[in-house]
Design a protein around this motif. Structure first.
Motif, short mmCIF file in Angstrom:
data_model
loop_
_atom_site.label_atom_id
_atom_site.label_comp_id
_atom_site.label_asym_id
_atom_site.label_seq_id
_atom_site.Cartn_x
_atom_site.Cartn_y
_atom_site.Cartn_z
N TYR A 1 7.28 -7.54 2.43
CA TYR A 1 6.48 -6.36 2.13
C TYR A 1 7.14 -5.47 1.08
O TYR A 1 6.46 -4.70 0.40
CB TYR A 1 6.19 -5.55 3.41
CG TYR A 1 7.39 -5.27 4.28
CD1 TYR A 1 8.26 -4.23 4.01
CD2 TYR A 1 7.64 -6.06 5.39
CE1 TYR A 1 9.35 -3.97 4.81
CE2 TYR A 1 8.73 -5.81 6.21
CZ TYR A 1 9.58 -4.77 5.91
OH TYR A 1 10.65 -4.53 6.72
N ARG B 1 4.73 -0.11 -7.32
CA ARG B 1 5.64 0.91 -6.83
C ARG B 1 7.02 0.72 -7.44
O ARG B 1 7.47 -0.40 -7.67
CB ARG B 1 5.75 0.87 -5.31
CG ARG B 1 4.55 1.43 -4.60
CD ARG B 1 4.87 1.68 -3.13
NE ARG B 1 3.77 2.35 -2.45
CZ ARG B 1 3.59 3.65 -2.41
NH1 ARG B 1 4.47 4.45 -3.02
NH2 ARG B 1 2.56 4.18 -1.80
N ALA C 1 5.12 -4.51 -2.24
CA ALA C 1 4.99 -3.13 -2.72
C ALA C 1 5.42 -3.02 -4.17
O ALA C 1 4.79 -2.30 -4.97
CB ALA C 1 5.81 -2.20 -1.83
N HIS D 1 8.67 2.17 2.55
CA HIS D 1 8.53 0.99 3.39
C HIS D 1 9.86 0.52 3.99
O HIS D 1 9.92 0.19 5.18
CB HIS D 1 7.91 -0.17 2.58
CG HIS D 1 6.56 0.15 2.04
ND1 HIS D 1 5.42 0.16 2.82
CD2 HIS D 1 6.16 0.49 0.79
CE1 HIS D 1 4.37 0.48 2.07
NE2 HIS D 1 4.79 0.68 0.83
N ALA E 1 9.42 2.13 -3.08
CA ALA E 1 9.24 1.05 -2.11
C ALA E 1 10.30 1.10 -1.02
O ALA E 1 10.01 0.87 0.17
CB ALA E 1 9.29 -0.30 -2.83
#
Length: 326
Positions: free
Chosen positions: A225, A234, A229, A243, A239
């Motif tokens: 992920y 991003r 991102a 995240h 990121a």
């Protein structure tokens, strides 16, 4: 989610009741409250000793199960018995708990924040000079007992006060008796006394939290992920913060909550070194004085603190991980 938290609280309450009862039974088995009377000259009459032991609820002639049940049922009336100094245990806990929490709350929160920042910084700059310095400093703190670190800080503060020519940092007790009664003088005096013990707690906590945070953050940096991102436009910093750090904080929330619950036991030597009359000092003194009720009361307080910490852990976990809320 509410039902889940309520169910966990009920489980924690049962565990707290079991832990405190076992602590009372263990203290009643291992401690000898009659010892303090045996060394007196002349020795008090046996009838007087038995009367005191009955008032404290620790007479060894009464069956252990009966004493434990009496102590446990008295908890629901707010009665934890009397200390060997004939002071209510609950009153002593109320006074000393406030002292300990003043010290632990600030130190634990500062240590957690500093540890998370250093852990994330070390993971992002893995194997670089800054990461190596933080790692080395953390291991040095790990290898240094808390009371040794406290004494070293006291030596440094003494030299600093001498260099400045006035008492900037005071490290004995919670406050000075000669401080003027106005608010700002009292506030400044409390800050002066709390600086060193809070700093020791914060550094010791940051060393531990930074190692765990670095490890969890390294696991997150290679996750899909994060790459997704980045591919959506991003920046690397965005990121990581939006995240990466949030996911890496999930196991840290549990670790922090449980660590705070055990800080009272771990800060006992720190309270003694800095002459803070808190729960840690009470626990050690109660063992030295063969005070069964105070030992059991201290254990109950720690168990309740861990109960609150565990509940806080569940709430933080749910706040950081939406899957738990669903």
């Amino acid at each position: 989610m509410i039902i889940y938290i309520v169910r966990r609280i009920i489980n924690y309450l049962i565990l707290t009741a079991v832990a405190s009862s076992l602590a009372y039974m263990l203290a009643s088995t291992g401690l000898n409250p009659v010892w303090q009377f045996e060394n007196r000259h002349p020795r008090p009459p046996q009838s007087s000793i038995d009367q005191l032991l009955n008032n404290w609820g620790v007479n060894p002639h009464v069956p252990l199960i009966e004493r434990t049940w009496t102590w446990f049922t008295n908890i629901f009336r707010g009665d934890l018995g009397l200390t060997v100094g004939n002071q209510p245990v609950l009153q002593q806990i109320g006074i000393r708990a406030g002292v300990s929490l003043q010290l632990l709350l600030v130190g634990a929160i500062l240590g957690a924040i500093l540890g998370v920042v250093l852990g994330v910084w070390g993971a992002v700059r893995q194997y670089k000079a800054s990461d190596q310095i933080v790692t080395l400093a953390s291991y040095v703190v790990f290898a240094t007992p808390v009371f040794v670190m406290a004494i070293l800080f006291m030596i440094v503060a003494t030299y600093l006060n001498q260099a400045l020519g006035f008492q900037l940092i005071t490290f004995s007790g919670q406050y000075s008796a000669s401080t003027p009664p106005d608010f700002w003088s009292q506030f400044g005096d409390r800050i002066s006394h709390a600086t060193l013990p809070t700093l020791v707690l914060a550094i010791a906590g940051a060393a531990s939290y930074s190692r765990y945070q670095r490890s969890t953050m390294l696991d997150v940096l290679g996750a899909d992920y994060i790459r997704t991102a980045r591919s959506k436009g991003r920046t690397r910093g965005s990121a990581l913060v939006r995240h990466g750090v949030r996911i890496a904080l999930i196991p840290m929330s549990t670790f922090f909550a449980y660590s705070f619950g055990t800080l009272v036991a771990g800060s006992a030597m720190l309270e003694i070194v800095f002459s803070w009359h808190g729960m840690g000092e009470l626990a050690i003194q109660s063992i030295q004085q063969n005070d069964i009720n105070a030992v059991a009361g201290s254990t109950l307080f720690v168990a309740i603190l861990i109960l609150c910490s565990s509940t806080l852990s569940e709430i933080l976990y749910a706040a950081l991980d939406p899957r738990v809320r669903r």
